[in-house]
Design a protein around this motif. Sequence first.
Motif, PDB file in Angstrom:
ATOM      1  N   GLY A   1      11.160   4.545   5.976  1.00  0.00           N
ATOM      2  CA  GLY A   1      10.179   3.676   6.622  1.00  0.00           C
ATOM      3  C   GLY A   1       8.836   3.689   5.925  1.00  0.00           C
ATOM      4  O   GLY A   1       8.756   3.545   4.702  1.00  0.00           O
ATOM      5  N   THR A   2       7.786   3.882   6.703  1.00  0.00           N
ATOM      6  CA  THR A   2       6.430   3.850   6.149  1.00  0.00           C
ATOM      7  C   THR A   2       5.896   5.244   5.819  1.00  0.00           C
ATOM      8  O   THR A   2       4.696   5.421   5.623  1.00  0.00           O
ATOM      9  CB  THR A   2       5.466   3.145   7.128  1.00  0.00           C
ATOM     10  OG1 THR A   2       5.524   3.806   8.392  1.00  0.00           O
ATOM     11  CG2 THR A   2       5.816   1.679   7.281  1.00  0.00           C
ATOM     12  N   GLU A   3       6.801   6.252   5.741  1.00  0.00           N
ATOM     13  CA  GLU A   3       6.379   7.567   5.255  1.00  0.00           C
ATOM     14  C   GLU A   3       5.882   7.406   3.819  1.00  0.00           C
ATOM     15  O   GLU A   3       6.369   6.529   3.092  1.00  0.00           O
ATOM     16  CB  GLU A   3       7.559   8.543   5.219  1.00  0.00           C
ATOM     17  CG  GLU A   3       7.979   9.085   6.546  1.00  0.00           C
ATOM     18  CD  GLU A   3       9.097  10.102   6.413  1.00  0.00           C
ATOM     19  OE1 GLU A   3       9.111  11.018   7.233  1.00  0.00           O
ATOM     20  OE2 GLU A   3       9.968   9.983   5.527  1.00  0.00           O
ATOM     21  N   PRO A   4       4.955   8.268   3.378  1.00  0.00           N
ATOM     22  CA  PRO A   4       4.603   8.242   1.953  1.00  0.00           C
ATOM     23  C   PRO A   4       5.874   8.352   1.117  1.00  0.00           C
ATOM     24  O   PRO A   4       6.693   9.257   1.335  1.00  0.00           O
ATOM     25  CB  PRO A   4       3.692   9.460   1.803  1.00  0.00           C
ATOM     26  CG  PRO A   4       3.045   9.590   3.161  1.00  0.00           C
ATOM     27  CD  PRO A   4       4.154   9.225   4.131  1.00  0.00           C
ATOM     28  N   GLY A   5       6.069   7.425   0.208  1.00  0.00           N
ATOM     29  CA  GLY A   5       7.326   7.296  -0.526  1.00  0.00           C
ATOM     30  C   GLY A   5       7.617   8.428  -1.480  1.00  0.00           C
ATOM     31  O   GLY A   5       6.715   8.970  -2.120  1.00  0.00           O
ATOM     32  N   THR A   6       8.905   8.782  -1.594  1.00  0.00           N
ATOM     33  CA  THR A   6       9.324   9.846  -2.505  1.00  0.00           C
ATOM     34  C   THR A   6      10.334   9.398  -3.555  1.00  0.00           C
ATOM     35  O   THR A   6      10.687  10.184  -4.427  1.00  0.00           O
ATOM     36  CB  THR A   6       9.948  11.019  -1.715  1.00  0.00           C
ATOM     37  OG1 THR A   6      11.096  10.535  -0.998  1.00  0.00           O
ATOM     38  CG2 THR A   6       8.950  11.656  -0.768  1.00  0.00           C
TER      39      THR A   6
ATOM     40  N   ASP B   1       0.834  -1.208   0.000  1.00  0.00           N
ATOM     41  CA  ASP B   1       0.000   0.000   0.000  1.00  0.00           C
ATOM     42  C   ASP B   1       0.867   1.255   0.000  1.00  0.00           C
ATOM     43  O   ASP B   1       0.533   2.248  -0.656  1.00  0.00           O
ATOM     44  CB  ASP B   1      -0.922   0.017   1.218  1.00  0.00           C
ATOM     45  CG  ASP B   1      -2.012  -1.041   1.162  1.00  0.00           C
ATOM     46  OD1 ASP B   1      -2.124  -1.738   0.127  1.00  0.00           O
ATOM     47  OD2 ASP B   1      -2.745  -1.177   2.158  1.00  0.00           O
ATOM     48  N   VAL B   2       1.967   1.227   0.748  1.00  0.00           N
ATOM     49  CA  VAL B   2       2.885   2.368   0.782  1.00  0.00           C
ATOM     50  C   VAL B   2       3.436   2.619  -0.620  1.00  0.00           C
ATOM     51  O   VAL B   2       3.450   3.760  -1.102  1.00  0.00           O
ATOM     52  CB  VAL B   2       4.034   2.144   1.797  1.00  0.00           C
ATOM     53  CG1 VAL B   2       5.062   3.266   1.725  1.00  0.00           C
ATOM     54  CG2 VAL B   2       3.477   2.021   3.214  1.00  0.00           C
TER      55      VAL B   2
ATOM     56  N   ALA C   1       2.665   5.819  -3.024  1.00  0.00           N
ATOM     57  CA  ALA C   1       3.762   6.662  -3.506  1.00  0.00           C
ATOM     58  C   ALA C   1       3.641   6.888  -5.009  1.00  0.00           C
ATOM     59  O   ALA C   1       3.834   8.011  -5.499  1.00  0.00           O
ATOM     60  CB  ALA C   1       5.104   6.024  -3.174  1.00  0.00           C
ATOM     61  N   ARG C   2       3.294   5.847  -5.740  1.00  0.00           N
ATOM     62  CA  ARG C   2       3.156   5.960  -7.194  1.00  0.00           C
ATOM     63  C   ARG C   2       2.027   6.923  -7.550  1.00  0.00           C
ATOM     64  O   ARG C   2       2.184   7.818  -8.378  1.00  0.00           O
ATOM     65  CB  ARG C   2       2.900   4.581  -7.815  1.00  0.00           C
ATOM     66  CG  ARG C   2       2.830   4.606  -9.359  1.00  0.00           C
ATOM     67  CD  ARG C   2       2.346   3.286  -9.934  1.00  0.00           C
ATOM     68  NE  ARG C   2       0.988   2.960  -9.532  1.00  0.00           N
ATOM     69  CZ  ARG C   2      -0.125   3.550 -10.021  1.00  0.00           C
ATOM     70  NH1 ARG C   2      -0.013   4.507 -10.906  1.00  0.00           N
ATOM     71  NH2 ARG C   2      -1.314   3.178  -9.608  1.00  0.00           N
ATOM     72  N   ARG C   3       0.882   6.763  -6.903  1.00  0.00           N
ATOM     73  CA  ARG C   3      -0.279   7.608  -7.202  1.00  0.00           C
ATOM     74  C   ARG C   3      -0.034   9.062  -6.781  1.00  0.00           C
ATOM     75  O   ARG C   3      -0.390   9.988  -7.506  1.00  0.00           O
ATOM     76  CB  ARG C   3      -1.520   7.041  -6.539  1.00  0.00           C
ATOM     77  CG  ARG C   3      -1.957   5.730  -7.221  1.00  0.00           C
ATOM     78  CD  ARG C   3      -3.105   5.012  -6.549  1.00  0.00           C
ATOM     79  NE  ARG C   3      -4.225   5.872  -6.250  1.00  0.00           N
ATOM     80  CZ  ARG C   3      -5.081   5.661  -5.248  1.00  0.00           C
ATOM     81  NH1 ARG C   3      -4.933   4.606  -4.469  1.00  0.00           N
ATOM     82  NH2 ARG C   3      -6.078   6.473  -5.037  1.00  0.00           N
TER      83      ARG C   3
ATOM     84  N   LEU D   1       1.115  12.987   2.269  1.00  0.00           N
ATOM     85  CA  LEU D   1       0.434  12.216   3.296  1.00  0.00           C
ATOM     86  C   LEU D   1      -0.308  11.033   2.706  1.00  0.00           C
ATOM     87  O   LEU D   1      -0.440  10.915   1.486  1.00  0.00           O
ATOM     88  CB  LEU D   1      -0.583  13.114   4.024  1.00  0.00           C
ATOM     89  CG  LEU D   1      -0.035  14.329   4.770  1.00  0.00           C
ATOM     90  CD1 LEU D   1      -1.168  15.252   5.175  1.00  0.00           C
ATOM     91  CD2 LEU D   1       0.767  13.890   5.983  1.00  0.00           C
ATOM     92  N   ASN D   2      -0.837  10.204   3.581  1.00  0.00           N
ATOM     93  CA  ASN D   2      -1.799   9.181   3.197  1.00  0.00           C
ATOM     94  C   ASN D   2      -3.179   9.830   3.214  1.00  0.00           C
ATOM     95  O   ASN D   2      -3.391  10.850   3.875  1.00  0.00           O
ATOM     96  CB  ASN D   2      -1.745   8.008   4.183  1.00  0.00           C
ATOM     97  CG  ASN D   2      -0.397   7.316   4.162  1.00  0.00           C
ATOM     98  OD1 ASN D   2       0.043   6.827   3.133  1.00  0.00           O
ATOM     99  ND2 ASN D   2       0.276   7.305   5.304  1.00  0.00           N
ATOM    100  N   ASP D   3      -4.129   9.231   2.510  1.00  0.00           N
ATOM    101  CA  ASP D   3      -5.460   9.827   2.399  1.00  0.00           C
ATOM    102  C   ASP D   3      -6.101  10.122   3.755  1.00  0.00           C
ATOM    103  O   ASP D   3      -6.685  11.190   3.944  1.00  0.00           O
ATOM    104  CB  ASP D   3      -6.397   8.912   1.596  1.00  0.00           C
ATOM    105  CG  ASP D   3      -6.012   8.832   0.127  1.00  0.00           C
ATOM    106  OD1 ASP D   3      -5.412   9.795  -0.401  1.00  0.00           O
ATOM    107  OD2 ASP D   3      -6.328   7.804  -0.502  1.00  0.00           O
TER     108      ASP D   3
END
Length: 191
Positions: free
Chosen positions: A57-62, A26-27, A31-33, A161-163
């Motif tokens: 970690g589980t931060e929204p990926g960059t 999901d992470v 990140a892709r979206r 962020l996440n939604d």
Amino acid sequence: MSPVTAQKLALRDRLLTARGRRPLLDVGEGARRTAEHLLAAPEVRRAATVAAYVSIGTEPGTGLLLRALADAGRRVVLPVLLPDGDLDWGTYRGDTSLAPARRGLLEPVDRLGVDAVATADVVLVPGLAVSPTGMRLGRGGGSYDRALARVPVGTFTCVLLNDDEVGVEVPVEPHDRAVTAAASPSGIVRF
């Protein structure tokens, strides 16, 4: 500890726990979206320089976003955490231009100075949540509040962020700095 500081601490704990439970697939998909939305945003498309960060970690990926920005010819500057908690900045020149640093971070090896963030047309920052008015909750060190204070008014400043972290009531202290937008897998919300 002030009541606001205690509220922030409790909210950070809840949000970090939720992030820790998020499946890595999901992470990655998030990140892709998120990268797709940002790369399509007019502010990012016309930017010459983008200040961003390397997620951990589980931060929204960059990672995908950083590579796409560089491939599109954007100058990308990334933070370097200083011993006093302030942020210096360095140039991203691909993943091999990054070195391991304190707290599990990856940082660029060159240094541009703390004011380099003010030269960016777009500033992308990490966070744990953002309020409906753009008040961002970070991890509590104040590094990004200091950096955002150097950014000229009118610059597109966006938290990734996440939604479920967008539109959260965030306790606010006088030193806290608002952002102008939030990007998540569902899109970009402007404040």
